[in-house]
Design an enzyme around this catalytic site. Structure first.
Site, PDB file in Angstrom:
ATOM      1  N   LYS A 191       0.857  -1.188   0.000  1.00 11.44           N
ATOM      2  CA  LYS A 191       0.000   0.000   0.000  1.00 11.44           C
ATOM      3  C   LYS A 191       0.892   1.236   0.000  1.00 11.44           C
ATOM      4  O   LYS A 191       1.671   1.446   0.926  1.00 11.44           O
ATOM      5  CB  LYS A 191      -0.925   0.007   1.216  1.00 11.44           C
ATOM      6  CG  LYS A 191      -1.860   1.212   1.265  1.00 11.44           C
ATOM      7  CD  LYS A 191      -2.758   1.143   2.488  1.00 11.44           C
ATOM      8  CE  LYS A 191      -3.674   2.348   2.562  1.00 11.44           C
ATOM      9  NZ  LYS A 191      -4.550   2.308   3.754  1.00 11.44           N
TER      10      LYS A 191
ATOM     11  N   LYS B 220      -2.199  -1.497  -3.685  1.00 13.26           N
ATOM     12  CA  LYS B 220      -3.054  -0.310  -3.616  1.00 13.26           C
ATOM     13  C   LYS B 220      -2.186   0.930  -3.714  1.00 13.26           C
ATOM     14  O   LYS B 220      -1.184   1.017  -2.992  1.00 13.26           O
ATOM     15  CB  LYS B 220      -3.836  -0.318  -2.297  1.00 13.26           C
ATOM     16  CG  LYS B 220      -4.807   0.843  -2.136  1.00 13.26           C
ATOM     17  CD  LYS B 220      -5.533   0.754  -0.796  1.00 13.26           C
ATOM     18  CE  LYS B 220      -6.491   1.928  -0.632  1.00 13.26           C
ATOM     19  NZ  LYS B 220      -7.178   1.895   0.678  1.00 13.26           N
TER      20      LYS B 220
END
Length: 332
Positions: A202, A256
């Site tokens: 992420k 992400k």
């Protein structure tokens, strides 16, 4: 190595593109509703919905309305939804105690969904930012985001969500060691079948702004998240993080944001072969809708092309706010 194609006119790549039937026969990647996870936002109240201005078409929903939307997901053959709470600011504290309250908004929503739509998979968010007065994914002391203390809180949060009936836990915090702590806690508490989809790679991205509006974290955030989310300039680090999370007990991993990091999706899938997902985040969604509203792009075509890109990059599934629109298009 692939064999070298023969020269023109022996090889004519356009032959297989000549008709829709031939294009269908030679298509390498196929998208289906079963590839989709629909992120949803829940708020307190009854019979209400509150549009998110920076995410056209997306609303915060009270639990009863949320259940109706989950029923829609099931009717569209979408196999999973992911729940994010809009927490009352009065419940946000320095130590985020509401995060592991068995009766917090998120846990009540999970129970309501599993009662009404038991066959759909419910994914939850494991991070402290919806409950943190400082807007961070971890506990803050003197301006420092504490790792080990945050991991203890996150493990308690994960147990509460598992007890509520969550099928998939989505640790999105990026604290070191949290997957191992959660897996150990789940096993000890008898939740051995609860799945963990780790937000393993992420990035500290500028694409998250509309999401923070949706969960009410934008105004609370003090500073940035660069000490725990990944540097956008790093690629090898993502593989090390995925390796660690799989070793600690993650069942699935996520990259992400999505489209700006397709190279990471490909590297993760090719390196590990583990179930790999991408999150087409709020900023990606908002940009497509903004350009579509101006008539600058064909919004539906760009939507389908962007989601297909994740499949082409090797992803097994996609979290996307486009999920219901994509599913309807695939059913046509």
């Amino acid at each position: 190595m692939y064999p070298k194609p023969g020269p023109h006119p022996i090889t004519r790549f356009r032959r297989a593109r000549r008709t829709a039937a031939l294009r269908a026969l030679t298509q390498e990647n196929v998208l289906s509703p079963s590839d989709l996870i629909w992120p949803m936002f829940v708020m307190d109240g009854e019979g209400e919905e509150m549009p998110v201005p920076s995410m056209p078409g997306v609303s915060r929903l009270t639990i009863d309305k949320l259940v109706d939307q989950v029923k829609e997901a099931q009717a569209l053959d979408i196999p999973a939804v992911c729940i994010f709470p809009y927490t009352d600011p009065k419940l946000k504290t320095e130590f985020c105690e509401e995060a592991w309250n068995p009766d917090n908004l998120s846990n009540r929503a999970v129970r309501a969904i599993k009662d009404a739509v038991p066959d759909i998979a419910v994914m939850t968010d494991v991070a402290l930012d919806p409950y943190n007065i400082n807007g961070h994914d971890g506990i803050v002391r003197d301006g420092v985001i504490l790792n080990d203390e945050s991991v203890e809180a996150l493990a308690r949060m994960a147990l509460a969500q598992a007890a509520a009936g969550a099928d998939i836990l989505g640790p999105s915090d990026m604290m070191d060691g949290r997957i191992g702590a959660m897996r150990a806690g789940l096993e000890a508490a008898g939740h051995k079948d609860v799945t963990i989809m780790s937000y393993a790679a992420k990035y500290a991205s500028a694409f998250y702004g509309p999401f923070r509006d949706a969960v009410g974290a934008s105004g609370a955030l003090v500073g940035d998240k660069k000490t725990y989310q990944m540097n956008p300039g790093n690629s090898d680090e993502a593989l090390r993080l995925v390796a660690r999370d799989l070793e600690e007990g993650a069942d699935m991993v996520m990259v992400k944001p999505g489209l700006p990091y397709l190279d990471i999706c490909r590297r993760v899938k090719e390196t590990f072969g583990a179930p790999t997902y991408a999150y087409q985040v709020s900023g990606e969604y908002a940009m497509a809708l903004a350009a579509g509203a101006q008539g600058w792009i064909d919004e539906d075509a760009v939507m389908m092309e962007s989601v297909m890109a994740f499949k082409r990059a090797g992803c097994d599934g996609i979290l996307t706010y486009f999920a219901p629109r994509v599913a309807r298009a695939l059913h046509e």
